[in-house]
Design an enzyme around this catalytic site. Structure first.
Site, PDB file in Angstrom:
ATOM      1  N   GLY A  82       1.389   1.606  -7.595  1.00 54.94           N
ATOM      2  CA  GLY A  82       0.629   1.772  -8.830  1.00 54.94           C
ATOM      3  C   GLY A  82       0.876   3.115  -9.476  1.00 54.94           C
ATOM      4  O   GLY A  82       1.011   3.219 -10.702  1.00 54.94           O
ATOM      5  N   LYS A 136       3.054  10.045  -0.556  1.00 54.63           N
ATOM      6  CA  LYS A 136       2.100  10.554   0.444  1.00 54.63           C
ATOM      7  C   LYS A 136       2.743  11.476   1.481  1.00 54.63           C
ATOM      8  O   LYS A 136       2.354  11.510   2.641  1.00 54.63           O
ATOM      9  CB  LYS A 136       1.357   9.395   1.116  1.00 54.63           C
ATOM     10  CG  LYS A 136       0.602   8.524   0.117  1.00 54.63           C
ATOM     11  CD  LYS A 136      -0.302   7.504   0.761  1.00 54.63           C
ATOM     12  CE  LYS A 136      -1.688   8.054   1.004  1.00 54.63           C
ATOM     13  NZ  LYS A 136      -2.681   6.994   1.298  1.00 54.63           N
ATOM     14  N   HIS A 139      -3.677  -1.995  -6.694  1.00 53.71           N
ATOM     15  CA  HIS A 139      -2.980  -0.765  -7.069  1.00 53.71           C
ATOM     16  C   HIS A 139      -3.987   0.233  -7.632  1.00 53.71           C
ATOM     17  O   HIS A 139      -4.789  -0.116  -8.498  1.00 53.71           O
ATOM     18  CB  HIS A 139      -1.900  -1.054  -8.117  1.00 53.71           C
ATOM     19  CG  HIS A 139      -0.797  -1.933  -7.612  1.00 53.71           C
ATOM     20  ND1 HIS A 139       0.099  -2.569  -8.447  1.00 53.71           N
ATOM     21  CD2 HIS A 139      -0.450  -2.285  -6.356  1.00 53.71           C
ATOM     22  CE1 HIS A 139       0.952  -3.274  -7.710  1.00 53.71           C
ATOM     23  NE2 HIS A 139       0.630  -3.118  -6.452  1.00 53.71           N
ATOM     24  N   THR A 166      -9.523  -5.306  -0.062  1.00 51.85           N
ATOM     25  CA  THR A 166     -10.477  -5.792   0.945  1.00 51.85           C
ATOM     26  C   THR A 166     -11.330  -4.695   1.564  1.00 51.85           C
ATOM     27  O   THR A 166     -12.354  -4.987   2.170  1.00 51.85           O
ATOM     28  CB  THR A 166      -9.718  -6.498   2.084  1.00 51.85           C
ATOM     29  OG1 THR A 166      -8.852  -5.545   2.730  1.00 51.85           O
ATOM     30  CG2 THR A 166      -8.889  -7.657   1.548  1.00 51.85           C
ATOM     31  N   THR A 188      -6.440 -12.142   2.474  1.00 54.06           N
ATOM     32  CA  THR A 188      -7.509 -11.495   1.703  1.00 54.06           C
ATOM     33  C   THR A 188      -8.620 -12.474   1.317  1.00 54.06           C
ATOM     34  O   THR A 188      -9.632 -12.070   0.761  1.00 54.06           O
ATOM     35  CB  THR A 188      -6.943 -10.883   0.408  1.00 54.06           C
ATOM     36  OG1 THR A 188      -6.333 -11.927  -0.362  1.00 54.06           O
ATOM     37  CG2 THR A 188      -5.920  -9.803   0.716  1.00 54.06           C
ATOM     38  N   ASN A 245       2.378  -6.610  -3.694  1.00 51.67           N
ATOM     39  CA  ASN A 245       2.654  -6.755  -2.255  1.00 51.67           C
ATOM     40  C   ASN A 245       3.912  -5.957  -1.908  1.00 51.67           C
ATOM     41  O   ASN A 245       4.097  -4.885  -2.441  1.00 51.67           O
ATOM     42  CB  ASN A 245       2.751  -8.224  -1.875  1.00 51.67           C
ATOM     43  CG  ASN A 245       1.608  -9.058  -2.448  1.00 51.67           C
ATOM     44  OD1 ASN A 245       1.826  -9.907  -3.306  1.00 51.67           O
ATOM     45  ND2 ASN A 245       0.388  -8.812  -2.000  1.00 51.67           N
ATOM     46  N   VAL A 288      -7.294  -1.468  -0.905  1.00 56.74           N
ATOM     47  CA  VAL A 288      -7.930  -1.446  -2.222  1.00 56.74           C
ATOM     48  C   VAL A 288      -8.646  -2.769  -2.486  1.00 56.74           C
ATOM     49  O   VAL A 288      -9.717  -2.812  -3.077  1.00 56.74           O
ATOM     50  CB  VAL A 288      -6.878  -1.175  -3.321  1.00 56.74           C
ATOM     51  CG1 VAL A 288      -7.510  -1.235  -4.703  1.00 56.74           C
ATOM     52  CG2 VAL A 288      -6.223   0.183  -3.100  1.00 56.74           C
ATOM     53  N   ARG A 310       2.749 -29.660  -6.514  1.00 60.68           N
ATOM     54  CA  ARG A 310       2.845 -30.185  -7.881  1.00 60.68           C
ATOM     55  C   ARG A 310       1.555 -30.847  -8.370  1.00 60.68           C
ATOM     56  O   ARG A 310       1.582 -31.746  -9.214  1.00 60.68           O
ATOM     57  CB  ARG A 310       4.038 -31.143  -8.013  1.00 60.68           C
ATOM     58  CG  ARG A 310       5.378 -30.447  -7.859  1.00 60.68           C
ATOM     59  CD  ARG A 310       6.506 -31.402  -7.663  1.00 60.68           C
ATOM     60  NE  ARG A 310       6.413 -32.073  -6.379  1.00 60.68           N
ATOM     61  CZ  ARG A 310       7.304 -32.954  -5.928  1.00 60.68           C
ATOM     62  NH1 ARG A 310       8.341 -33.277  -6.678  1.00 60.68           N
ATOM     63  NH2 ARG A 310       7.159 -33.511  -4.759  1.00 60.68           N
ATOM     64  N   ASP A 367       0.821  -1.217   0.000  1.00 64.25           N
ATOM     65  CA  ASP A 367       0.000   0.000   0.000  1.00 64.25           C
ATOM     66  C   ASP A 367       0.852   1.264   0.000  1.00 64.25           C
ATOM     67  O   ASP A 367       0.424   2.318   0.471  1.00 64.25           O
ATOM     68  CB  ASP A 367      -0.961   0.023   1.209  1.00 64.25           C
ATOM     69  CG  ASP A 367      -1.742  -1.260   1.354  1.00 64.25           C
ATOM     70  OD1 ASP A 367      -2.348  -1.692   0.353  1.00 64.25           O
ATOM     71  OD2 ASP A 367      -1.726  -1.861   2.440  1.00 64.25           O
TER      72      ASP A 367
END
Length: 470
Positions: free
Chosen positions: A58, A376, A82, A346, A176, A269, A344, A190, A54
């Site tokens: 993006g 930010k 994102h 959940t 999530t 992530n 974004v 496998r 977060d």
């Protein structure tokens, strides 16, 4: 035509049809080329999260993707989210690379990604309704044939596992519930199924799918799977997917060794959620550090170029797990409110705290960041003073490194540096010199501590609000 070997003076030399082979001497040019091979034709630029996700990756990817020829996702699934804002339209991406908005670029989902097909096509439809940015996305998206598929029962199992953890241990992992962990478990066991299986012989795919579903039903008796309904849905998706599928290894090899191309890799992530290097077990199920670029795309290490770490100007975390600089007080509430800190994917409220440079330095050790994108910064505009975590200790003893043991991390005491705030808006600022002196000092403090330059500073939601320092 068969070859045999003969022995001469203790040396074995190859011969063809009994004829002795002659050794061709290497010329000086050939020897020189072997000793000094040509550097890779093209290198990938990588954008990775340096905290718990977060951070605003993006936006950074969107900014760089405007000038890219190929934009890749290398790992994760639709558990990542994102947000990209273009012309006041807010797009949310979970599986689609953020660079899909660049209509001149090819977007590529690599083999390291696990794909929930209903989620992929729903995501595209949802974003198509928001604006014209996604028009024609199918013509510019490629998907690796080696990528594994997340099935609906993987998602159901994810929910069951979280319930079991809550019942047995009194706490869950905070996943999530998108089926990411169970899908990667199938891959490691496998018995997972890949895109190449779905778009090949569907009868063989169906047989394997029924076996996999039966496996999970045996493990989780309460699991309700409508196998026939999901197969019917997957048959439809196979036709929609087929034109997008490519051999990912050859796709990337051609891009890396052919004519000059700008290739961008978008990590999902973040470093502290990496399955190996993150705050285990409260992590995701893939390698979201730089190693995941090589294994998730088939990119040789020599082709990895610049690695940009995205760092939020404070720290946030979704879900449970240790969080040394968390502020469960009015500071945390202010950061949460001003930063609109909700997941974004959940919609969950993010926990908030001061910037933790011990954590970011550890992420740099693993990834080797070329430069930092600090996002930010504007959220800190109203604070008269700002704290930054610079050291850990436990029971009065300094910790020399970021601890692997989460029981230790939950007990750390943080040493803070307190810096003056600037108490004015930075949202309209578009170059570094216009930032308040205290904000400039905050950025320089981060650079000095990490010994990594800050290349961009974000002071708003749109791509235009990213200040470029060099």
């Amino acid at each position: 035509m068969a070859a045999d070997t003969t022995m001469s003076n203790g040396q074995e030399t190859a011969s063809l049809n009994g004829e002795p082979a002659t050794k061709r001497p290497r010329d000086s040019e050939e020897v020189e080329s072997l000793r000094n091979p040509r550097p890779p034709q093209n290198k990938v630029t990588v954008v990775l999260g340096a905290q718990w996700g977060d951070e605003g990756k993006g936006k950074v990817v969107d900014l760089l993707a405007m000038d890219a020829d190929i934009v890749c996702r290398c790992q994760g699934g639709n558990n990542a989210g994102h947000t990209v804002v273009v012309d006041s339209v807010e797009y949310d991406f979970h599986l689609l690379p953020s660079g899909v908005l660049n209509k001149k670029a090819t977007s590529f989902i690599g083999n390291g990604v696990v794909i929930h097909l209903p989620g992929l096509f729903e995501e595209a439809e949802k974003n198509l309704k928001k604006g014209n940015g996604l028009e024609g996305w199918e013509q510019r998206l490629k998907i690796s044939d080696r990528a594994h598929i997340v099935f609906n029962f993987h998602q159901a199992v994810d929910g069951i596992q979280e319930q079991q953890r809550q019942q047995q241990a009194g706490k869950n992992l905070g996943t999530t519930k998108k089926g990411i962990g169970p899908a990667y478990s199938s891959k490691a066991a496998r018995n997972g199924l890949r895109v190449c299986d779905l778009v090949s012989d569907f009868s063989i795919f169906e047989e394997k799918f029924r076996m996999l579903a039966g496996h999970f039903q045996t493990m989780y008796p309460k699991l309700n799977i409508d196998v026939d309904a999901e197969l019917q849905q997957l048959k439809v998706f196979a036709e929609k997917l087929r034109p997008l599928v490519t051999d990912g290894v050859y796709f990337m090899h051609k891009a890396l060794t052919g004519p000059s191309k700008k290739i961008l890799v978008e990590g999902a992530n973040a470093a502290l959620l990496d399955i190996d290097f993150g705050t285990y077990p409260f992590v995701t199920s893939s390698n979201c550090t730089v190693g995941g670029v090589c294994t998730g795309l088939g990119v040789p290490p020599s082709h990895v170029g610049r690695v940009y770490g995205v760092v939020k100007a404070y720290t946030t975390r979704v879900g449970v797990g240790a969080f040394p600089t968390e502020q469960d007080n009015e500071i945390g509430e202010l950061l949460q409110s001003r930063g609109r800190e909700f997941g974004v994917t959940t919609g969950r409220r993010r926990r908030c705290g001061w910037l933790d440079l011990v954590l970011v330095r550890y992420a740099h050790m693993v990834n080797g960041f070329t430069a930092i994108a600090l996002t930010k910064l504007d959220i800190l505009d109203t604070l008269p003073e700002i704290k930054v975590g610079v050291a850990y200790s436990v029971d009065g003893k300094p910790l020399p490194s970021f601890p692997a043991n989460m029981d230790v991390l939950t007990r750390v005491s943080v040493t803070y540096e307190t810096l003056p705030g600037w108490c004015c808006s930075t949202e309209g600022v578009r170059n570094f010199e216009q930032l308040p002196p205290q904000a400039q000092d905050y950025i320089r403090f981060i650079e000095k501590f990490l010994q990594v330059p800050v290349k961009w500073v974000g002071v708003g939601k749109s791509r235009e609000s990213m200040i470029k320092l060099f």
